[in-house]
Scaffold this motif. Structure first.
Motif, PDB file in Angstrom:
ATOM      1  N   ARG A  32       0.797  -1.310   0.129  1.00  0.00           N
ATOM      2  CA  ARG A  32      -0.074   0.022  -0.086  1.00  0.00           C
ATOM      3  C   ARG A  32       0.986   1.336  -0.010  1.00  0.00           C
ATOM      4  O   ARG A  32       0.383   2.232  -0.339  1.00  0.00           O
ATOM      5  N   TYR A  51      -4.423   4.878   8.370  1.00  0.00           N
ATOM      6  CA  TYR A  51      -5.393   3.994   8.415  1.00  0.00           C
ATOM      7  C   TYR A  51      -6.121   3.606   7.227  1.00  0.00           C
ATOM      8  O   TYR A  51      -6.387   4.291   6.339  1.00  0.00           O
ATOM      9  N   TRP A  52      -6.439   2.271   6.989  1.00  0.00           N
ATOM     10  CA  TRP A  52      -7.270   1.636   5.838  1.00  0.00           C
ATOM     11  C   TRP A  52      -8.044   0.469   6.448  1.00  0.00           C
ATOM     12  O   TRP A  52      -7.693  -0.188   7.553  1.00  0.00           O
ATOM     13  N   ARG A  53      -9.258   0.342   5.869  1.00  0.00           N
ATOM     14  CA  ARG A  53      -9.987  -1.129   6.082  1.00  0.00           C
ATOM     15  C   ARG A  53      -9.579  -2.173   5.191  1.00  0.00           C
ATOM     16  O   ARG A  53      -9.410  -1.655   4.104  1.00  0.00           O
ATOM     17  N   CYS A  54      -9.363  -3.376   5.365  1.00  0.00           N
ATOM     18  CA  CYS A  54      -8.828  -4.217   4.593  1.00  0.00           C
ATOM     19  C   CYS A  54      -9.798  -4.363   3.483  1.00  0.00           C
ATOM     20  O   CYS A  54      -9.379  -4.803   2.220  1.00  0.00           O
ATOM     21  N   ASN A  56     -11.738  -2.647   2.004  1.00  0.00           N
ATOM     22  CA  ASN A  56     -11.898  -1.289   1.388  1.00  0.00           C
ATOM     23  C   ASN A  56     -13.369  -0.928   1.296  1.00  0.00           C
ATOM     24  O   ASN A  56     -13.638  -0.212   0.423  1.00  0.00           O
ATOM     25  N   HIS A  66      -4.561  -7.628  -2.331  1.00  0.00           N
ATOM     26  CA  HIS A  66      -4.490  -7.639  -0.777  1.00  0.00           C
ATOM     27  C   HIS A  66      -3.781  -8.709  -0.018  1.00  0.00           C
ATOM     28  O   HIS A  66      -3.741  -9.906  -0.714  1.00  0.00           O
ATOM     29  N   ASP A  75      -8.251  -4.432   9.497  1.00  0.00           N
ATOM     30  CA  ASP A  75      -8.054  -3.023   8.777  1.00  0.00           C
ATOM     31  C   ASP A  75      -6.305  -2.962   9.117  1.00  0.00           C
ATOM     32  O   ASP A  75      -5.618  -4.041   9.355  1.00  0.00           O
ATOM     33  N   SER A  76      -5.764  -1.894   9.088  1.00  0.00           N
ATOM     34  CA  SER A  76      -4.350  -1.929   9.042  1.00  0.00           C
ATOM     35  C   SER A  76      -3.701  -2.261  10.329  1.00  0.00           C
ATOM     36  O   SER A  76      -2.635  -2.524  10.319  1.00  0.00           O
TER      37      SER A  76
END
Length: 146
Positions: A32, A51-54, A56, A66, A75-76
């Motif tokens: 990422r 931060y991200w959600r896996c 998405n 991914h 998430d991250s």
């Protein structure tokens, strides 16, 4: 006397504090954030900026490229190995630590009589590979904003 560990965060570029834990990141972070230098981060990895959600928030789930965390992921934070002391992270991930500026400490430890033969050999191997690659300069430390 061992030199201090000089390590910069792979995400924000700030100097990692000597007395706080650092966070080793997994391959999904590298995917990422391809401009990261190394994989050892300060507490900024827990901030909203990174931060991200896996999934998405997609109806069909994961992005096809991914890289799933070993224990599943949400998430991250699922892609952070867990807090390590600065010394433990440098000795466990010497390849990353070299790219992030900890070469003096690793060289000192690899030559120290107190290091186990296995640790010394692993550190010497990482140093040899780093030097064979031209010993790329570590990322520059950015000044902290007040």
């Amino acid at each position: 006397m061992a030199p201090k560990i000089h390590l910069v965060c792979c995400l924000c570029g700030k100097k990692a504090p000597q007395t706080k834990d650092v966070l080793p990141l997994d391959a999904e972070w590298r995917r990422r954030h391809p401009r990261m230098t190394g994989t050892i981060a300060c507490e900024c990895a827990y901030s909203g900026r990174w931060y991200w959600r896996c999934d998405n928030n997609r109806a069909n789930g994961y992005d096809p490229s991914h890289i799933e965390a070993p224990e599943g992921c949400i998430d991250s934070v699922s892609h952070v190995e867990g807090a390590h002391t600065l010394t433990a992270a440098v000795l466990r991930f010497p390849e990353s630590a070299l790219r992030q500026g900890a070469h003096e400490y690793i060289r000192h430890t690899a030559q120290g009589r107190w290091a186990s033969p296995e640790l010394a050999q692993r550190l010497q191997k990482a140093l040899a590979e780093w030097e064979a690659a031209g010993a790329p300069q570590p990322r520059q430390v950015t000044k902290a904003r007040r």
